[in-house]
Design an enzyme around this catalytic site. Structure first.
Site, PDB file in Angstrom:
ATOM      1  CG  HIS A 155      68.388  36.294  43.272  1.00  0.00           C
ATOM      2  ND1 HIS A 155      67.586  36.881  42.338  1.00  0.00           N
ATOM      3  CD2 HIS A 155      67.967  35.954  44.311  1.00  0.00           C
ATOM      4  CE1 HIS A 155      66.011  35.550  42.578  1.00  0.00           C
ATOM      5  NE2 HIS A 155      66.715  35.355  44.076  1.00  0.00           N
ATOM      6  CD  GLU A 258      68.845  33.014  42.421  1.00  0.00           C
ATOM      7  OE1 GLU A 258      69.266  32.853  43.188  1.00  0.00           O
ATOM      8  OE2 GLU A 258      67.668  32.631  41.555  1.00  0.00           O
TER       9      GLU A 258
HETATM   10  O1  TA6 Z   1      66.342  32.480  45.031  1.00  0.00           O
HETATM   11  C1  TA6 Z   1      66.029  31.671  44.883  1.00  0.00           C
HETATM   12  C2  TA6 Z   1      65.170  32.434  46.063  1.00  0.00           C
HETATM   13  O2  TA6 Z   1      65.045  32.092  47.549  1.00  0.00           O
HETATM   14  C3  TA6 Z   1      63.326  31.588  46.134  1.00  0.00           C
HETATM   15  O3  TA6 Z   1      62.964  31.253  47.462  1.00  0.00           O
HETATM   16  C4  TA6 Z   1      62.317  33.488  45.961  1.00  0.00           C
HETATM   17  O4  TA6 Z   1      61.713  33.486  47.020  1.00  0.00           O
HETATM   18  C5  TA6 Z   1      62.921  34.083  45.525  1.00  0.00           C
HETATM   19  O5  TA6 Z   1      64.998  33.943  46.341  1.00  0.00           O
HETATM   20  C6  TA6 Z   1      62.842  35.358  45.831  1.00  0.00           C
HETATM   21  O6  TA6 Z   1      63.039  35.930  46.970  1.00  0.00           O
HETATM   22  P1  TA6 Z   1      62.631  37.611  47.379  1.00  0.00           P
HETATM   23  O7  TA6 Z   1      63.520  37.789  48.984  1.00  0.00           O
HETATM   24  O8  TA6 Z   1      63.366  38.357  45.902  1.00  0.00           O
HETATM   25  O9  TA6 Z   1      61.543  37.885  46.942  1.00  0.00           O
END
Ligand code: TA6
Length: 288
Positions: A155, A258
């Site tokens: 991510h 990601e």
């Molecule tokens: O990858 C994008 C996502 O799924 C968004 O929806 C946002 O929630 C982000 O990940 C961050 O997630 P986290 O659980 O690290 O706050």
């Protein structure tokens, strides 16, 4: 090869106390430097000599057990997104990992392998190779006697000059789920510009994605193998304000591209089998 249990190699890998007192490894090569926390095997910094950091880190990030670090390369495993009563994006990024091996390779690259103590039915290892680029491999082995289905993803938060200035290339003609609209679309643009909250999962794509950043005069390349999904995310103004571990204006300086296997691209792994998700992050000067 390291001769310390912590993976330390004098002059290449140093173990230090990081933010929140968490154990951090500082990695140095002749061409770059990097930092990795054992908490979540979380790579929080990578920088080529003479260039701006490649990764974004939030100034408001938590550094504490049971909290994910905000920025760098969070490891998403074995599920992507929220799950009632459980850690968002899975448990791997909030567990402590152990250094298995470390070495300086013949070309001067520094390589670290870390493992997660066997959890549920999985054996999980991360191999990080630092040179003038950053390579990460997440290996998962099914140590149960039945098949498993899971999601995995790097991510990655990239440091950029200004969200209004960048373009994201390489996703044209790819179908994606717009999580904000709850609908699927076909990407028509070969050069995506971001002017609002964006939260998209691109399906069935092995494409290399490029982030063109005229402000920093660089192009970032995000290559992957073993992954069929690419996520593009920027929280924009309102979501940034709602995130306690993220500065209200930090959305201007980051974009997530990601690489993994999410949703309908989830991995089905037979008993005893092993798969590897790999990403290579690099940068080069952007021709004016
Ligand atoms: O990858 C994008 C996502 O799924 C968004 O929806 C946002 O929630 C982000 O990940 C961050 O997630 P986290 O659980 O690290 O706050």
């Amino acid at each position: 090869m390291s001769d310390f249990s912590s993976g330390e190699i004098p002059g290449s890998i140093t173990s230090v106390k990081g933010a929140g007192g968490l154990k951090k490894l500082r990695i140095e090569t002749s061409r770059s430097c990097a930092e990795l926390y054992l908490h979540g095997a979380h790579l929080t910094h990578f920088q080529k000599n003479g260039e701006a950091p490649l990764l974004f880190m939030s100034a408001e990030s938590e550094f504490a057990p049971n909290f994910p670090i905000r920025g760098g390369v969070p490891l998403v495993f074995p599920w992507f997104g929220p799950r009632e009563g459980l850690a968002s994006h899975g448990f791997a990024r909030v567990m402590d990992w152990t250094v298995k091996e470390s070495a300086v390779l013949a070309d001067g690259s520094v390589q670290l392998s870390l493992s997660l103590s066997p959890v549920e039915s999985y054996e999980v290892e991360l191999t990080v190779t630092v040179s003038d680029r950053l390579s990460m491999e997440l290996a998962v082995k099914n140590i149960s006697e039945h098949s498993l289905v899971f999601e995995n993803c790097f991510h990655t938060y990239f440091h950029i000059s200004d969200i209004h200035a960048i373009s994201v290339c390489g996703l044209e003609n790819v179908h994606y789920l717009d999580k904000l609209k709850g609908q699927e679309f076909l990407e028509a643009s070969s050069s995506i510009h971001i002017h609002e909250e964006v939260d998209r999962v691109y399906w069935d794509t092995a494409s290399t994605v490029e982030i063109k950043d005229p402000g920093l005069g660089r192009k970032i390349r995000v290559e992957k193998s073993g992954g069929a999904s690419t996520v593009l995310w920027n929280p924009w103004i309102e979501k940034a304000k709602r995130m306690a571990d993220f500065g209200d204006l930090e959305y201007l300086k980051m974009v997530c591209v990601e690489s993994g296997n999410i949703g309908k691209n989830s991995v089905t792994l037979a008993a005893g089998d092993r798969v590897v998700l790999k990403t290579i992050l690099s940068s080069e000067t952007l021709a004016p």
